[in-house]
Scaffold this motif. Structure first.
Motif, PDB file in Angstrom:
ATOM      1  N   UNK A 210      17.826  -7.145   0.148  1.00  0.00           N
ATOM      2  CA  UNK A 210      18.062  -7.632  -1.210  1.00  0.00           C
ATOM      3  C   UNK A 210      16.805  -7.635  -2.072  1.00  0.00           C
ATOM      4  N   UNK A 211      15.655  -7.929  -1.460  1.00  0.00           N
ATOM      5  CA  UNK A 211      14.428  -8.107  -2.249  1.00  0.00           C
ATOM      6  C   UNK A 211      13.321  -7.116  -1.939  1.00  0.00           C
ATOM      7  N   UNK A 212      13.468  -6.344  -0.899  1.00  0.00           N
ATOM      8  CA  UNK A 212      12.453  -5.366  -0.569  1.00  0.00           C
ATOM      9  C   UNK A 212      11.579  -5.801   0.595  1.00  0.00           C
ATOM     10  N   UNK A 213      10.908  -4.821   1.208  1.00  0.00           N
ATOM     11  CA  UNK A 213      10.128  -5.073   2.413  1.00  0.00           C
ATOM     12  C   UNK A 213       8.945  -5.996   2.150  1.00  0.00           C
ATOM     13  N   UNK A 214       8.195  -5.753   1.076  1.00  0.00           N
ATOM     14  CA  UNK A 214       7.006  -6.560   0.807  1.00  0.00           C
ATOM     15  C   UNK A 214       7.368  -8.025   0.611  1.00  0.00           C
ATOM     16  N   UNK A 215       8.430  -8.291  -0.156  1.00  0.00           N
ATOM     17  CA  UNK A 215       8.864  -9.673  -0.386  1.00  0.00           C
ATOM     18  C   UNK A 215       9.313 -10.307   0.926  1.00  0.00           C
TER      19      UNK A 215
ATOM     20  N   UNK B 165       0.826  -1.205   0.000  1.00  0.00           N
ATOM     21  CA  UNK B 165       0.000   0.000   0.000  1.00  0.00           C
ATOM     22  C   UNK B 165       0.861   1.257   0.000  1.00  0.00           C
ATOM     23  N   UNK B 166       1.933   1.243   0.786  1.00  0.00           N
ATOM     24  CA  UNK B 166       2.822   2.404   0.829  1.00  0.00           C
ATOM     25  C   UNK B 166       3.507   2.620  -0.515  1.00  0.00           C
ATOM     26  N   UNK B 167       3.913   1.525  -1.176  1.00  0.00           N
ATOM     27  CA  UNK B 167       4.563   1.654  -2.487  1.00  0.00           C
ATOM     28  C   UNK B 167       3.590   2.182  -3.533  1.00  0.00           C
ATOM     29  N   UNK B 168       2.325   1.778  -3.417  1.00  0.00           N
ATOM     30  CA  UNK B 168       1.331   2.182  -4.414  1.00  0.00           C
ATOM     31  C   UNK B 168       0.904   3.628  -4.224  1.00  0.00           C
TER      32      UNK B 168
ATOM     33  N   UNK C  66       3.694   8.258   2.384  1.00  0.00           N
ATOM     34  CA  UNK C  66       4.540   8.279   3.567  1.00  0.00           C
ATOM     35  C   UNK C  66       3.828   8.088   4.881  1.00  0.00           C
ATOM     36  N   UNK C  67       2.535   7.774   4.840  1.00  0.00           N
ATOM     37  CA  UNK C  67       1.780   7.532   6.067  1.00  0.00           C
ATOM     38  C   UNK C  67       1.421   6.050   6.156  1.00  0.00           C
ATOM     39  N   UNK C  68       1.667   5.410   7.302  1.00  0.00           N
ATOM     40  CA  UNK C  68       1.344   3.992   7.416  1.00  0.00           C
ATOM     41  C   UNK C  68      -0.155   3.757   7.412  1.00  0.00           C
ATOM     42  N   UNK C  69      -0.573   2.690   6.779  1.00  0.00           N
ATOM     43  CA  UNK C  69      -1.977   2.316   6.792  1.00  0.00           C
ATOM     44  C   UNK C  69      -2.270   1.539   8.064  1.00  0.00           C
TER      45      UNK C  69
END
Length: 201
Positions: free
Chosen positions: A150-155, A75-78, A82-85
């Motif tokens: 290496x792969x990002x937070x979501x991964x 959600x943050x990437x989309x 800068x605000x957490x859901x």
């Protein structure tokens, strides 16, 4: 996996030290309330037989927490505001459930398994279990942080959710719930026999 939370909230949401403390404090306080208000009552009513159920609940809570954090990252990437859901706080609740149930109830299960057959062996079993846990606590952050960077937070959190769900399935299917506490008479007889054996040796 929780070790990476501070990276996430700093990188994605620019949390200050105070905001970091609020999030971690929320997990800790929620865990304490669950442990004192829910876990204690369930364990008291089940007399040693509810440990497996509580561990499974904690593992499911951890899985849902990791999945919630992954959704928060996506959600943050989309959106990119800068605000957490609210997914971040849902994930924190999942971590709190796991913290309140899993380790404590696993310790109880390990100490009760076979207590009526070999009461003198409890210390060794708990020592082996805690040693394995410490290895996991040492290697877990290294693995999680490596995947994160290496792969990002979501991964990272998706991998964690899949891994914990597999472990949960194996635990539910493979681990018996036979954590029956020996009666005082049987326990005394077993301890007496063990004492005589030690004297003979």
């Amino acid at each position: 996996m929780e070790y990476t939370l501070t990276f996430l909230t700093h990188d994605k949401f620019n949390f200050s030290n105070m905001q970091q403390g609020r999030l971690l404090g929320f997990i800790g306080i929620t865990s304490t309330l669950l442990q004192g208000g829910y876990v204690r009552r369930v364990k008291g009513r089940a007399a040693g037989r509810g440990d497996k159920s509580l561990v499974a609940q904690g593992m499911v809570g951890c899985t849902l927490g990791l999945l919630s954090i992954a959704l928060c990252c996506l959600s943050a990437d989309k959106i990119g505001d800068g605000n957490p859901s609210w997914w971040l706080w849902a994930g924190a609740v999942g971590f709190a459930v796991a913290s309140a149930t899993v380790v404590n109830c696993l310790n109880s299960m390990v100490s009760l398994v076979g207590a009526s057959q070999a009461p003198g062996d409890t210390g060794r079993r708990l020592g082996d279990f805690r040693s394995a846990g410490q290895i996991g606590r040492a290697l877990g952050p290294v693995f999680a942080c490596s995947v994160y960077w290496l792969s990002g937070a979501a991964v990272c959190y998706l991998v964690g959710a899949v891994a914990v769900s597999v472990i949960t399935l194996v635990f539910v299917v493979a681990i018996p719930a036979t954590t029956v506490v020996a009666s005082p008479v049987k326990r005394a007889a077993a301890l007496s026999s063990l004492g005589r054996l030690n004297k003979a040796n």
